[in-house]
Design a protein around this motif. Structure first.
Motif, PDB file in Angstrom:
ATOM      1  N   GLU A   3      40.475 -15.393   1.922  1.00  9.51           N
ATOM      2  CA  GLU A   3      40.483 -15.142   0.669  1.00  9.51           C
ATOM      3  C   GLU A   3      41.396 -14.182  -0.003  1.00  9.51           C
ATOM      4  O   GLU A   3      41.274 -12.872   0.466  1.00  9.51           O
ATOM      5  N   VAL A   4      42.273 -14.272  -0.797  1.00 10.84           N
ATOM      6  CA  VAL A   4      43.186 -13.306  -1.212  1.00 10.84           C
ATOM      7  C   VAL A   4      43.109 -13.163  -3.110  1.00 10.84           C
ATOM      8  O   VAL A   4      43.149 -14.389  -3.499  1.00 10.84           O
ATOM      9  N   LEU A   5      42.792 -12.041  -3.075  1.00 13.50           N
ATOM     10  CA  LEU A   5      42.865 -11.822  -4.703  1.00 13.50           C
ATOM     11  C   LEU A   5      43.889 -10.968  -5.253  1.00 13.50           C
ATOM     12  O   LEU A   5      44.164  -9.891  -4.581  1.00 13.50           O
ATOM     13  N   VAL A   6      44.329 -11.195  -6.285  1.00 12.49           N
ATOM     14  CA  VAL A   6      45.507 -10.233  -7.128  1.00 12.49           C
ATOM     15  C   VAL A   6      44.663  -9.679  -8.107  1.00 12.49           C
ATOM     16  O   VAL A   6      44.233 -10.422  -9.106  1.00 12.49           O
ATOM     17  N   LEU A   7      44.391  -8.574  -8.119  1.00 12.80           N
ATOM     18  CA  LEU A   7      44.048  -7.650  -9.237  1.00 12.80           C
ATOM     19  C   LEU A   7      44.794  -7.095 -10.163  1.00 12.80           C
ATOM     20  O   LEU A   7      45.863  -6.391  -9.675  1.00 12.80           O
ATOM     21  N   THR A  17      53.324  -9.949  -8.952  1.00 19.24           N
ATOM     22  CA  THR A  17      52.691  -9.785  -7.538  1.00 19.24           C
ATOM     23  C   THR A  17      51.881 -11.226  -7.156  1.00 19.24           C
ATOM     24  O   THR A  17      52.042 -11.763  -6.025  1.00 19.24           O
ATOM     25  N   TYR A  18      51.390 -11.613  -8.207  1.00 22.75           N
ATOM     26  CA  TYR A  18      50.673 -13.416  -7.899  1.00 22.75           C
ATOM     27  C   TYR A  18      51.794 -14.205  -7.539  1.00 22.75           C
ATOM     28  O   TYR A  18      51.429 -14.970  -6.512  1.00 22.75           O
ATOM     29  N   ILE A  37      42.066 -11.710 -10.522  1.00 24.24           N
ATOM     30  CA  ILE A  37      41.173 -11.101 -11.407  1.00 24.24           C
ATOM     31  C   ILE A  37      41.547 -10.029 -12.510  1.00 24.24           C
ATOM     32  O   ILE A  37      42.319  -9.394 -11.933  1.00 24.24           O
ATOM     33  N   GLU A  38      41.357 -10.465 -13.621  1.00 23.12           N
ATOM     34  CA  GLU A  38      41.645  -9.723 -14.842  1.00 23.12           C
ATOM     35  C   GLU A  38      40.644  -8.928 -15.383  1.00 23.12           C
ATOM     36  O   GLU A  38      40.940  -8.263 -16.305  1.00 23.12           O
ATOM     37  N   ASP A  39      39.338  -9.116 -15.024  1.00 27.05           N
ATOM     38  CA  ASP A  39      38.261  -8.452 -15.559  1.00 27.05           C
ATOM     39  C   ASP A  39      38.231  -7.129 -15.016  1.00 27.05           C
ATOM     40  O   ASP A  39      38.073  -6.616 -13.739  1.00 27.05           O
ATOM     41  N   VAL A  54      46.412  -6.089  -4.294  1.00 28.55           N
ATOM     42  CA  VAL A  54      46.141  -7.291  -3.452  1.00 28.55           C
ATOM     43  C   VAL A  54      44.958  -7.101  -2.234  1.00 28.55           C
ATOM     44  O   VAL A  54      45.113  -6.167  -1.702  1.00 28.55           O
ATOM     45  N   VAL A  55      43.922  -7.946  -2.477  1.00 30.94           N
ATOM     46  CA  VAL A  55      42.692  -7.849  -1.688  1.00 30.94           C
ATOM     47  C   VAL A  55      42.679  -8.898  -0.745  1.00 30.94           C
ATOM     48  O   VAL A  55      42.791 -10.143  -1.278  1.00 30.94           O
ATOM     49  N   VAL A  56      42.562  -8.587   0.479  1.00 34.83           N
ATOM     50  CA  VAL A  56      42.590  -9.619   1.557  1.00 34.83           C
ATOM     51  C   VAL A  56      41.131  -9.621   2.202  1.00 34.83           C
ATOM     52  O   VAL A  56      40.798  -8.851   2.745  1.00 34.83           O
TER      53      VAL A  56
END
Length: 78
Positions: A3-7, A17-18, A37-39, A54-56
């Motif tokens: 799971e990868v998140l772009v904050l 980045t996304y 994630i934009e919150d 970037v969160v992995v």
């Protein structure tokens, strides 16, 4: 599955980045769930002070700049 998140709040650097992460995933045919994630409250739960990030798999791997494709590959372990 990884799971990868772009904050990021939706700024141009966050969008870029996304796109970089998305391109690396597609070019390498990776089984990855990519989310943005934009919150602000959710972003703060990762203890980051600068975006984009970037969160992995729950770990912040990149923060504060638009990563290169090579940086994303390293963060994903490829």
């Amino acid at each position: 599955m990884t799971e990868v998140l772009v904050l990021g709040p939706g700024c141009s650097k966050c969008k870029e980045t996304y796109r970089v992460v998305e391109r690396v995933i597609a070019e390498n045919h990776l089984d990855v769930k990519l989310s943005k994630i934009e919150d602000i409250a959710e972003m703060m739960s990762y203890n980051i002070m600068t975006t984009p990030a970037v969160v992995v798999d729950g770990t912040v791997k990149i923060k504060g700049h638009v990563p290169t494709a090579d940086e994303v590959k390293k963060a994903l372990g490829i």
